[in-house]
Design an enzyme around this catalytic site. Sequence first.
Site, mmCIF file in Angstrom:
data_model
loop_
_atom_site.group_PDB
_atom_site.id
_atom_site.type_symbol
_atom_site.label_atom_id
_atom_site.label_comp_id
_atom_site.label_asym_id
_atom_site.label_seq_id
_atom_site.Cartn_x
_atom_site.Cartn_y
_atom_site.Cartn_z
ATOM 1 N N LYS A 1 33.493 64.714 28.526
ATOM 2 C CA LYS A 1 33.254 63.900 29.195
ATOM 3 C C LYS A 1 32.217 65.411 29.752
ATOM 4 O O LYS A 1 32.641 66.530 30.047
ATOM 5 C CB LYS A 1 34.219 64.036 30.968
ATOM 6 C CG LYS A 1 33.306 63.114 31.865
ATOM 7 C CD LYS A 1 34.775 62.378 32.984
ATOM 8 C CE LYS A 1 34.139 62.411 34.122
ATOM 9 N NZ LYS A 1 35.362 61.806 35.392
ATOM 10 N N SER B 1 39.267 57.377 38.036
ATOM 11 C CA SER B 1 38.162 57.478 36.660
ATOM 12 C C SER B 1 38.559 57.600 35.131
ATOM 13 O O SER B 1 37.527 57.723 34.789
ATOM 14 C CB SER B 1 36.919 58.574 36.888
ATOM 15 O OG SER B 1 36.145 58.113 38.247
ATOM 16 N N SER C 1 34.266 57.201 36.886
ATOM 17 C CA SER C 1 33.529 57.944 36.665
ATOM 18 C C SER C 1 33.399 58.105 35.007
ATOM 19 O O SER C 1 32.475 58.841 34.440
ATOM 20 C CB SER C 1 32.878 59.571 36.758
ATOM 21 O OG SER C 1 34.305 60.168 37.077
#
Length: 482
Positions: free
Chosen positions: A78, A177, A153
């Site tokens: 990420k 997330s 996210s």
Amino acid sequence: MQLNKLTIAQAREQLDKKEISSQHLTQACLKQIEKHNSQLKACLTVSSDLAMSQAKEADKRLKMGETGPLLGIPYLAKDNLLTKDIKTTAGSKMLENYIAPYSATVVDKLEKAGAVLLGKTNLDEFAHGSSTENSYFGPSINPWDTNRVPGGSSGGSASAVASDMCLFALGSDTGGSIRQPASFCGITGLKPSYGRVSRFGLIAMTSSTDVIGPLTKSALDAEMVFSVISGKDEKDSTSYDNLHSSREFVSDISKVSKIGWVKEHEKDLSPEVKEALLKTRKKLESLGATFIDISLPNIKYAVPVYYIITPAEVSSNLARFDGLRFGFSKSEASNLKDYYLQTRGEGFGPEAKRRIMLGTYVLSAGYFDAYYLQAQRVRENIISDFDKVFSEVDLILTPSATGPAFRFGEKTNPLDMYIEDKFLAGPSLAGLPSISLPTETVKDLPFGFQLVGSKSGEDMILKVAKSFQENTNYHLEKPSLP
Ligand code: GLN
């Protein structure tokens, strides 16, 4: 089978038997990224050259007879995890061209373990959100239905794993997330206990709940990644070692799994979600688990408490982005005040600004006691509810989301988006480990359920998760790619 479709466990076996090489595996993933990323927008940066040289190195180590859970396994990280020499944007204009001088501890650990970094995945700006619609670079797409969000996210990571661009991806989970995008994309997502994985080099969102964890194709794979990335790190004083787990490791699911069914959640389940959850419960019962009704009287405050504490910490953590030290800066301003206003005004998107303002407000003199302190008190009550319940049960079952993936633009009111975290914010505030696993579809879309464990109870949730997947096929379903 195309190599990029393998699970980590399958690839491990073939790499160790020298049936495949890490270079071939890596090439297959890079090819898949090349083929589908322009549509799915899962990756923000692809570092092909570095990946191929790491794969070559891994092949050398394999040839020498070395092995290890992740040696030669390609992954994506990420884009809020610092990577030396590769851009880290956090999905923000503020860090559009930022290259960190060092890597996050997890990235270092993976490199040492011989995992191959393919690139970086898209996210909501600074990890604020549930859909990736808050990314400065535009949203990622759900491979199951291109009109729908992949969740957030860590939506880029989830979209990438579901479309086989990598064997696993790292995400971060502050209030859901990892678990919610895993649910939306039909994959497995593990949020470890707070502190069990070092946060050093993770761009901080809510320092008291941020956790890094894997998004994978199976619970077994999640366990393999977790075994490598967890453990104490002297650079993160909240991290601790893997030595103890909350209970003895037991190999028989019927001996470990007294599972709690949360009474307070019942009214929050839509008929379709309830049906999926009841079927999941039946399956777990058929595997030997017993269910007990439990009560978490303060869980209804989890979302309001989370949305006071999170902005408070966000406002403090984002204060460093002032354009002077690093990141985007507005050089034509004529005085310091304008410089700050223009840099932060242009560098942050609407959601980051909303959280900074809200956080500054709840921390300000006069409101601190009424909001921030009160939220911390209620947080203690939420934690003590969980403590009580875990003297009775081993795990708690909840849905991972309020429904399946929603359409782009469907949740324009921030409150509609925040309420998405209903089942996720509680375990985050209490620092508890939880995993999301795919189960029955809801409205013909992938859907996940969540198993929450007691602090450091990863062994237990992984045990039950693996057993569930050994006896079901939900995790084997794949989208037909656009
Ligand atoms: N949806 C949550 C939020 O917007 C989750 C964020 C996260 O876990 N990083 O705060």
